[in-house]
Design a protein around this motif. Structure first.
Motif, PDB file in Angstrom:
ATOM      1  N   TRP A 109      -9.766   4.658  -7.066  1.00  0.00           N
ATOM      2  CA  TRP A 109      -9.122   5.910  -6.602  1.00  0.00           C
ATOM      3  C   TRP A 109      -9.402   7.008  -7.642  1.00  0.00           C
ATOM      4  CZ3 TRP A 109      -5.109   8.665  -9.012  1.00  0.00           C
ATOM      5  CH2 TRP A 109      -4.478   9.640  -8.244  1.00  0.00           C
ATOM      6  N   TYR A 162      -3.800   8.457  -1.176  1.00  0.00           N
ATOM      7  CA  TYR A 162      -3.810   7.348  -2.148  1.00  0.00           C
ATOM      8  C   TYR A 162      -4.507   6.106  -1.574  1.00  0.00           C
ATOM      9  CZ  TYR A 162      -0.912  10.146  -5.252  1.00  0.00           C
ATOM     10  OH  TYR A 162      -0.477  11.126  -6.097  1.00  0.00           O
ATOM     11  N   GLN A 163      -5.556   6.342  -0.816  1.00  0.00           N
ATOM     12  CA  GLN A 163      -6.341   5.219  -0.263  1.00  0.00           C
ATOM     13  C   GLN A 163      -7.456   4.851  -1.237  1.00  0.00           C
ATOM     14  OE1 GLN A 163      -5.357   3.576   2.491  1.00  0.00           O
ATOM     15  NE2 GLN A 163      -3.648   5.031   2.280  1.00  0.00           N
ATOM     16  N   PRO A 164      -7.752   3.567  -1.415  1.00  0.00           N
ATOM     17  CA  PRO A 164      -8.849   3.153  -2.318  1.00  0.00           C
ATOM     18  C   PRO A 164     -10.209   3.441  -1.696  1.00  0.00           C
ATOM     19  CG  PRO A 164      -7.879   1.242  -1.230  1.00  0.00           C
ATOM     20  CD  PRO A 164      -7.074   2.411  -0.786  1.00  0.00           C
ATOM     21  N   ASP A 165     -11.217   3.650  -2.554  1.00  0.00           N
ATOM     22  CA  ASP A 165     -12.580   3.800  -2.011  1.00  0.00           C
ATOM     23  C   ASP A 165     -13.153   2.411  -1.762  1.00  0.00           C
ATOM     24  OD1 ASP A 165     -13.305   2.756  -4.449  1.00  0.00           O
ATOM     25  OD2 ASP A 165     -14.129   4.644  -5.269  1.00  0.00           O
ATOM     26  N   ASN A 180       0.797  -1.239   0.000  1.00  0.00           N
ATOM     27  CA  ASN A 180       0.000   0.000   0.000  1.00  0.00           C
ATOM     28  C   ASN A 180       0.823   1.279   0.000  1.00  0.00           C
ATOM     29  OD1 ASN A 180      -2.312  -1.528  -0.005  1.00  0.00           O
ATOM     30  ND2 ASN A 180      -2.456  -1.530   2.240  1.00  0.00           N
ATOM     31  N   HIS A 181       2.091   1.185   0.120  1.00  0.00           N
ATOM     32  CA  HIS A 181       2.919   2.414   0.095  1.00  0.00           C
ATOM     33  C   HIS A 181       3.144   2.812  -1.359  1.00  0.00           C
ATOM     34  CE1 HIS A 181       6.451   4.990   0.276  1.00  0.00           C
ATOM     35  NE2 HIS A 181       6.041   5.283   1.526  1.00  0.00           N
ATOM     36  N   MET A 191      -7.027   1.060  -8.434  1.00  0.00           N
ATOM     37  CA  MET A 191      -5.760   1.323  -7.728  1.00  0.00           C
ATOM     38  C   MET A 191      -4.559   0.846  -8.550  1.00  0.00           C
ATOM     39  SD  MET A 191      -6.010   2.975  -4.963  1.00  0.00           S
ATOM     40  CE  MET A 191      -4.564   2.654  -3.972  1.00  0.00           C
ATOM     41  N   GLN A 213       0.561   9.919   1.835  1.00  0.00           N
ATOM     42  CA  GLN A 213       0.111   8.541   1.517  1.00  0.00           C
ATOM     43  C   GLN A 213      -1.409   8.423   1.672  1.00  0.00           C
ATOM     44  OE1 GLN A 213       1.712   5.869   0.251  1.00  0.00           O
ATOM     45  NE2 GLN A 213       3.642   7.006   0.096  1.00  0.00           N
ATOM     46  N   ALA A 214      -1.940   9.174   2.644  1.00  0.00           N
ATOM     47  CA  ALA A 214      -3.384   9.092   2.921  1.00  0.00           C
ATOM     48  C   ALA A 214      -4.216   9.491   1.700  1.00  0.00           C
ATOM     49  CB  ALA A 214      -3.720   9.998   4.099  1.00  0.00           C
TER      50      ALA A 214
END
Ligand code: MAN
Length: 503
Positions: free
Chosen positions: A46, A38-41, A25-26, A58, A35-36
């Protein structure tokens, strides 16, 4: 070329199934703080950061294909021309490098000292952050030293500026007092002059003088008449005395025994005549004596030129009234002259009184004007904007030079900038106009051939001492200076700002 190289490298990387994220996830090329973003819904998708309508799975992040117009889907590759790559630079200062320089086969140590921009391995970039950090720390220490030293110098400048301001305020209040005294002197001098003119006009005068002239002429006539009469009286007196002598003789010597009725009657008449003397000789004698006195003494200028304070009706009025009357008379006279009703006969000469009064009036006015212009200058100076804490006030008179190309330039704070060629004198590029932020503006310099008046801007930054770093002429006859000065220094940070991260 770069993209295809990057794509090739990425293809290699994909085969290893380890490329997109060093940790799960990085997202590569993004700081920890971001980084926050690039979080998936909930559907595992994204949206581009600045285009929320473009939604991607993603897996399309850092797939080396640019989907987002803002380049936000490719922070770790060179796919988007406008993307930016974050270098962690552990132990040193993090940096962002344009995406185009990612995996281009060049170690961009100036921004990424950790070599992380070349992650596909086309070129091996060793981590140089320790070295860079040491160098950076040295530079930072120097910057801090300058900040501290510049700040200390600025504190002194502010103290000096306050003293200058105080001195100016003192000067202003002294000037106010001097002006009050000088105003009174001017008022008095003007009044004295008017009085002198009034007195002078009475003497050489336009009004009282004809009357006095007529009186004197009449007196002259009377005086002549009296002189003639006196002469006549003297003659008659002499003749009378002679006649009296004859009669006296007759009176004494006639022979009463001689019976001559004519002689007897004459003697008797003479005796009666003597007894009937009225005794008024003293009465007319005084006038004869007066007339015989010295004419000059009787009719000297001093006596004819009667003091206007005594004869002029307005001398009984208060001074202000007299001045007002004098003004009105002057105006009336001017009006009459202007309309041809009165000849413009100027007094033939100025009396010493008027000349002296004028001198004093002129001196008083001159002194008053000088004091007022000084006051204006001091007031202007006090009202001028000399930057935060009035700091630039302390720099008046400080000049600095730089040689550049064929010219030597000189900038004097709060004054002007000049340019001097190899021959000829200096020309003014601009006079001090204003200080705004970190810039000093100089305007209205010498006219440029076929162009505007020269002007200059000096851009300042903090420095230990005043110094011109560079000069340029971006447009013809518009000059740009970069200078350093303690005046621009701010309170230095408490401690060293060099990052303390462990390497
Ligand atoms: C002089 C200098 C120059 C300027 C030219 C314009 O040579 O002041 O800086 O550009 O005049 O004619």
């Amino acid at each position: 070329m770069k993209i295809s190289l990057g794509a090739f490298a990425l293809a290699l990387a994909y085969t290893g199934h380890e490329v997109l994220a060093a940790k799960s996830n990085h997202v590569r090329g993004v700081s920890d703080a971001d980084q926050a973003l690039y979080q998936p819904d909930e559907n595992g998708n994204w949206a581009c950061l600045n285009h929320p309508d473009i939604i991607l799975p993603m897996a399309r992040i850092n797939d080396d294909y640019c989907d987002c117009p803002d380049g936000s889907d490719e922070p770790g590759t060179s796919a988007c021309p406008n993307g930016k790559f974050y270098c962690v630079n552990k132990g040193h200062v993090p940096g962002y490098i344009p995406s185009t320089r990612v995996n281009d086969g060049v170690c961009d140590y100036d921004i990424c000292c950790d070599g992380s921009d070349e992650w596909t391995g086309i070129v091996k970039c060793e981590n140089k952050c320790r070295e860079f950090a040491a160098d950076y720390a040295k530079k930072q220490a120097e910057v801090r030293r300058i900040q501290v030293s510049g700040w200390n110098a600025r504190v002194k400048l502010v103290t000096k500026a306050a003293a200058i301001r105080q001195a100016l305020q003192k000067e202003l209040s002294q000037l106010e007092n001097q002006i009050a005294v000088s105003e009174a002197r001017v008022v008095k001098a003007r009044e004295d002059l008017k009085l002198a003119e009034i007195q002078s006009s009475s003497r050489v005068g336009t009004k009282g003088s004809p009357l006095l002239g007529r009186v004197k002429a009449r007196i002259d006539e009377y005086q002549k008449a009296v002189a003639a009469l006196t002469h006549r009286i003297r003659t008659l007196e002499t003749r009378l005395a002679q006649a009296q002598d004859i009669l006296q003789k007759l009176n004494e010597e006639y022979n009463p025994n001689y019976n001559d009725e004519g002689v007897k009657a004459a003697v008797k008449a003479y005796q009666e005549f003597k007894e009937s003397d009225s005794g008024d000789e003293d009465y007319y004698r005084q006038y004869i004596d007066i007339n015989e006195a010295d004419d000059d003494e009787l009719f000297s200028e001093e006596q004819i030129d009667i003091d206007p304070d005594i004869v002029e009706y307005d001398s009984y009025l208060p001074l202000q009234w007299r001045l007002w009357i004098h003004d009105q008379k002057t105006k009336l006279r001017e009006f009459l002259i202007e309309h041809g009703l009165l000849a413009d006969r100027k007094p033939s000469g100025e009396t010493a009184g008027v000349a002296n009064a004028k001198k004093e009036r002129d001196a008083a006015e001159r002194q008053n004007n000088e004091l007022k212009s000084k006051r204006e200058n001091v007031s202007k100076d006090l009202a001028a904007d000399f930057g935060d804490d009035d700091v630039f006030r302390a720099l008046s008179g400080d000049c600095m030079d730089i040689e550049s190309g064929e010219f030597t330039y000189q900038m004097c704070f709060n004054d002007k900038i000049t340019q001097k060629g190899k021959s000829g004198g200096p020309i003014t590029l601009g006079n001090f106009d204003k200080i705004e932020g970190n810039k000093i503006y100089f305007a209205h310099g010498v006219k440029c051939w076929n162009g505007p008046n020269r002007s200059a801007i000096a851009e300042m930054q903090c420095g230990e001492k005043n110094k011109i770093l560079s000069v340029s002429e971006p447009a013809m006859c518009e000059y740009f200076f970069k200078i350093v000065t303690p005046a621009l220094c701010t309170t230095p940070p408490e401690t060293d700002t060099t990052p303390k991260d462990e390497l």
